[in-house]
Design an enzyme around this catalytic site. Structure first.
Site, mmCIF file in Angstrom:
data_model
loop_
_atom_site.group_PDB
_atom_site.id
_atom_site.type_symbol
_atom_site.label_atom_id
_atom_site.label_comp_id
_atom_site.label_asym_id
_atom_site.label_seq_id
_atom_site.Cartn_x
_atom_site.Cartn_y
_atom_site.Cartn_z
ATOM 1 C CE LYS A 185 -4.174 -2.225 1.073
ATOM 2 N NZ LYS A 185 -3.650 -3.572 1.205
HETATM 3 C C1 LIG Z 1 -4.235 -4.720 0.518
HETATM 4 C C2 LIG Z 1 -3.387 -5.958 0.386
HETATM 5 C C3 LIG Z 1 -3.672 -6.971 -0.573
HETATM 6 C C4 LIG Z 1 -4.871 -6.900 -1.483
HETATM 7 O O1 LIG Z 1 -4.738 -5.928 -2.483
HETATM 8 P P1 LIG Z 1 -6.032 -5.408 -3.255
HETATM 9 O O2 LIG Z 1 -5.561 -4.284 -4.081
HETATM 10 O O3 LIG Z 1 -7.004 -5.002 -2.188
HETATM 11 O O4 LIG Z 1 -6.538 -6.558 -4.072
HETATM 12 C C5 LIG Z 1 -2.806 -8.062 -0.661
HETATM 13 N N1 LIG Z 1 -1.751 -8.183 0.170
HETATM 14 C C6 LIG Z 1 -1.460 -7.260 1.105
HETATM 15 C C7 LIG Z 1 -0.295 -7.466 2.000
HETATM 16 C C8 LIG Z 1 -2.262 -6.108 1.238
HETATM 17 O O5 LIG Z 1 -1.958 -5.198 2.196
#
Ligand SMILES: *Cc1c(COP(=O)(O)O)cnc(C)c1O
Length: 497
Positions: free
Chosen positions: A113
């Protein structure tokens, strides 16, 4: 100049500039902003392979954020992808055979993120300036763990912004809580709620929808905004690292110019994989987009049957960031395979709200051919962590392990073991130490999660990320815990109104 405008997935009559869509986040009708077209990359992959991360970021983002000037965009990129990342490569690749793990966890909070949340604040404050908005932007976020810290780290000390994060006290992991309550910055506030995540989320939504509160704030020089994953200011920066990964393979000579690759993404809200799909539609040579789910396999069922059905048991898994039954960003794909038809899409979303399900037409299913969906059980996920450690001396986190295990199933199913494949590695194993150590049969119940990081270091030989080292000794700066009906007054108190 090929201008791109944005409209809602539920009503295409009104057009927005990119900066307006970034500021608003969600369209007024509840739909998601989508570009009216996806422009083709205007530099060759060969040329892009000679640029660094920031260079590629500019070349990709300029195509979609067309009302930002070159200076504005470059300035945002400079502020985002700097020494906050622990490697100048920003998103390095780790090769194991024909699989390349694209490590998206070298930022402040050691999860993917950061890739978007380190630039969103700059895109937002730039957008505010461009649109003549004078108020200070106040970001309100409810978090179940990961997003909160990434948003705090992104917005901390960004002039013209403040951020308040609410988390369920006792409802996030000890490391996640420590990461948040040690957050520095004059413009940040972290508050625990006596309640669960849904209650925190509801409280935030109520403030967003409260017109009286909105005008009171405007009068005092503040304006609410949201940093959640449906903002195009998060989606667009995520396209960058797929183009970057491809061009690194090209620069290394591991693929020929134009050779197709596969991309595997551990998926929850469908944002990350949608970015890969947009990259493909902008001309990146991609064969299959492999959508990996955990036991909450609503997307796998959708790709195999054409029916989306959220009426099912919810599973808490060791890949918690993928424990999601409504993948919000899927709406953008539905809109596209419906032929960019807002009315059709709106009907599906209405059905989802009212009955929890919808089924796409056979013609629409044709549009899903770019995707392959599968899932990994908890046992398969743990086994994959063990396998990779044993066979390649590489330790991955639980989310990445879901993707890696699903890639194994893809190879078995399709016999395609030769195509070079990029696997999005979405978190550092240091973020989910307990589950990772358990999968390796090296858990020690007498140690705290934070103490376990030293043990993981002994086992992996990989340096403990600064993000973990910092919180070991960092003082707690936020210790407010409030009742859930005190959220509004807490925000006002922080803003001094
Ligand atoms: C948010 C997240 C995901 C999922 O990603 P999306 O864009 O919501 O599909 C997968 N792995 C981790 C570690 C995340 O923080």
């Amino acid at each position: 100049m090929d201008e791109v405008y944005y409209s809602s997935t539920r009503d295409s009559s009104k057009k927005y500039k990119a900066s307006e869509a970034v500021l608003q986040g969600l369209a007024p009708d509840g739909g998601l902003f989508v570009p009216d077209h996806l422009p083709a990359l205007d530099k060759s992959l060969e040329e892009l392979s000679k640029l660094d991360y920031k260079g590629v970021a500019y070349e990709v983002m300029k195509l979609l954020l067309t009302d930002y000037t070159e200076d504005e965009l470059k300035n945002c990129i400079e502020h985002a992808y700097d020494s906050k990342f622990d490697t100048p490569e920003i998103a390095p690749l780790h090769q194991v055979g024909n699989a390349y793990y694209l490590e998206l966890f070298h930022g402040k909070t050691i999860a993917f993120k950061d890739m978007a949340l380190s630039i969103l604040p700059h895109l937002m404050t730039t957008a505010a300036k461009k649109n003549g908005i004078k108020e200070e932007i106040v970001i309100l976020t409810a978090t179940s763990g990961d997003t909160g810290k990434a948003a705090l780290a992104g917005f901390a000390d960004v002039p013209g912004t403040r951020i308040v994060v609410f988390y369920p006290k006792g409802g996030v992991s000890p490391i996640q809580e420590k990461q948040m309550v040690t957050q520095k910055g004059d413009n940040v506030k972290v508050i625990g709620i006596k309640g669960n995540f849904d209650e925190a989320q509801t409280g935030v939504k109520m403030m967003f929808n409260d017109k009286a509160l909105e005008s009171e704030l405007l009068g005092k020089g503040f304006r609410f905004s949201s940093a959640n994953s449906i903002n195009i200011g998060r989606l667009v920066p995520q396209i960058v690292y797929y183009v970057y990964a491809y061009t690194r393979l090209l620069a290394k000579g591991d693929i020929a110019d134009g050779e197709e690759i596969n991309i595997v993404v551990p998926t929850g809200n469908f944002g990350n994989i949608l970015a890969a799909y947009y990259a493909k539609n902008m001309g990146l040579p991609v064969k299959k987009l492999i959508c990996a789910s955990n036991d909450n396999k609503v997307l796998y069922d959708f790709f195999t049957t054409g029916k989306y059905d959220k009426n099912r048991e919810f599973h808490l898994t060791i890949s918690p960031s993928m424990d999601i039954l409504i993948s919000s960003n899927l709406e953008r794909l539905i809109y596209r395979i419906a032929g960019n038809d807002a009315e059709k899409n709106a009907a599906f979303m209405k059905s989802l709200r009212e009955t929890g399900e919808y089924e796409v037409t056979p013609e629409m299913r044709e549009g899903l051919k770019d995707f392959y969906g599968n899932f990994a059980t908890e046992a398969e996920t743990e086994a994959e962590i063990g396998r990779l450690y044993k066979e390649a001396d590489y330790i991955i986190d639980t989310h990445t392990a879901v993707a890696s295990a699903v890639y194994g199933k893809f190879v078995t199913d399709t016999k395609d073991a030769d195509t070079k494949t990029v696997i999005a590695s979405t978190a550092s194993p240091y973020k989910f130490t307990r589950s990772v150590m358990r999968a390796l049969d090296k858990d020690d119940a007498s140690l705290t999660d934070l103490q376990l990081t030293d043990k993981l270091h002994e086992v992996s030989g990989v340096a403990i990320p600064p993000a973990i080292e910092e919180i070991k000794s960092a003082p707690v700066l936020h210790d407010n815990v409030i009742e859930k009906d005190e959220m509004e007054s807490a925000v006002k108190g922080f803003l001094g109104i």
